[in-house]
Design a protein around this motif. Structure first.
Motif: not given
Length: 391
Positions: A230-237, A218-228, A175-184
């Protein structure tokens, strides 16, 4: 060792796995609901689009995280393989669903190779995509030793570096090293929308480096973020907290009469220095470690004729020594001496380059080790042995 493989899902990762296995002589069977994708992968030499006549040793499920449990249950019911793994970048939710619904959860081990590209689809696949890249395995409490060992065989075959983690710890980390950086990256890239064409002229390498991964599907990354989520939200906060402090500092610096310009500068510098310090703690990449292990030099004397340097560089590049191996600055020996070009490579590469250049007629004036460090070429570690991670 695994003797046969099936890959379900012939996108970038699935086709890259199949290409790596096929290059090692393994029979690979390709399955995908998208007939065009599986046909493309087959034409690339990744395997055959025909289903296996009998169960293969290992099936790789290269599908989005939300589809892992469904595809596993379906393929186990069909008897596709003796063991199964996946390559999804989220592990905890798929593992829970597998344990609850899969006919034979003991035959499955979660996996995630930390490799990818900004492009998607089979045409973006490469057989060396996983070389020296971490490949996480997340065995559940029911995973059998045979399934785990077969997944290790696959990682070794693809040139990856196995690491074992618990699925929850994996998801917290990525969530920190991959998912949130993609959103940023996507948020920053989106700022270009609606801007004048002149803006594109001022897009430098820094912007491209920071936003490269935003090209992901984009659709794959939507699936990834949705599945994780809770953890992504903590990093975003946590990021939002830093952004709030950053905005306050920037607003104070932009004001005509800031209340405390020195405090704003101190806060801004502190945020920037935190980023720099954190990056310094990262372990070296495989390329960096290779460089730090000790380089050897190859010095080549060239005649001062127009085009001679370009000819040398072209010859060296043809033997694997690109421009990044040329040591700078390039300087003549003495005021009127001949121009000497120095290449810095690993000892084995330097030896090969020196011999090739000499055969091609170049004057190799000196070779030697650039540092005192050395490697023991007679000692090797077992690349199958996974690193154990408890965090």
């Amino acid at each position: 060792m695994i003797r046969s493989l099936a890959v379900v899902g012939t996108g970038l990762i699935g086709t890259s796995v199949a290409l790596a296995a096929a290059r090692r002589g393994l029979p690979v069977h390709l399955l995908d609901a998208d007939a065009s994708a599986v046909r493309t992968a087959e034409l690339l030499g990744a395997g055959t689009a025909r289903p296996p006549a009998e169960p293969v040793d290992l099936a790789v499920l290269a599908v989005p995280p939300s589809k892992v449990a469904d595809v596993l249950a379906d393929q186990q019911a069909r008897g596709l393989a003796h063991s199964y793994t996946d390559v999804a970048s989220v592990k905890a939710a798929p593992e829970r669903e597998v344990l609850a619904r899969a006919p034979r959860p003991t035959h499955f081990v979660g996996g995630h190779p930390l490799a990818g590209r900004e492009r998607s689809g089979p045409l973006a696949a490469r057989p060396d995509l996983f070389q020296d890249r971490v490949w996480v395995l997340t065995p559940s409490r029911l995973t059998s030793k045979r399934a785990f060992d077969r997944a290790l065989d696959l990682i070794a075959l693809c040139g990856g570096v196995p690491t074992v983690m618990q699925s929850a710890a994996h998801d917290e980390t990525v969530a920190l090293t991959s998912h949130t950086p993609h959103l940023m990256a996507s948020l920053v890239a989106a700022r270009l929308g609606g801007r004048s064409p002149v803006t594109a002229l001022l897009v430098g390498q820094g912007f491209r480096d920071a936003t490269r991964i935003a090209r992901g599907e984009a659709r794959l990354w939507t699936d990834i973020i949705e599945t994780n989520a809770g953890e992504v939200d903590r990093v975003l906060a946590a990021v939002q907290g830093d952004l709030d402090r950053l905005r306050v500092a920037v607003q104070d610096l932009a004001a005509r009469h800031p209340a405390d310009r020195s405090r704003a500068r101190r806060d801004l510098t502190g945020l920037l220095e935190r980023g720099t310090a954190a990056l310094e703690t990262l372990p070296p990449t495989a390329a960096e470690a290779r460089s730090a292990a000790g380089l050897a030099r190859v010095d080549v004397t060239i005649a001062e004729r127009p085009g001679e340097l370009a000819r040398l560089l072209d010859t060296a590049a043809a033997h694997g020594a690109g421009p990044d191996t040329v040591a700078a600055p390039l300087a003549p020996r003495g005021t009127d001496g001949p121009l000497v070009i120095r290449f810095e490579l690993t000892p084995a590469e330097a030896d090969t380059l020196a011999r090739k250049l000499a055969v091609a007629g170049w004057t190799v004036t000196d070779t030697g080790t650039g540092t005192d460090s050395a490697t023991d070429t007679d000692t090797a570690t077992d690349s199958r042995e996974p690193a154990l991670t408890t965090s």
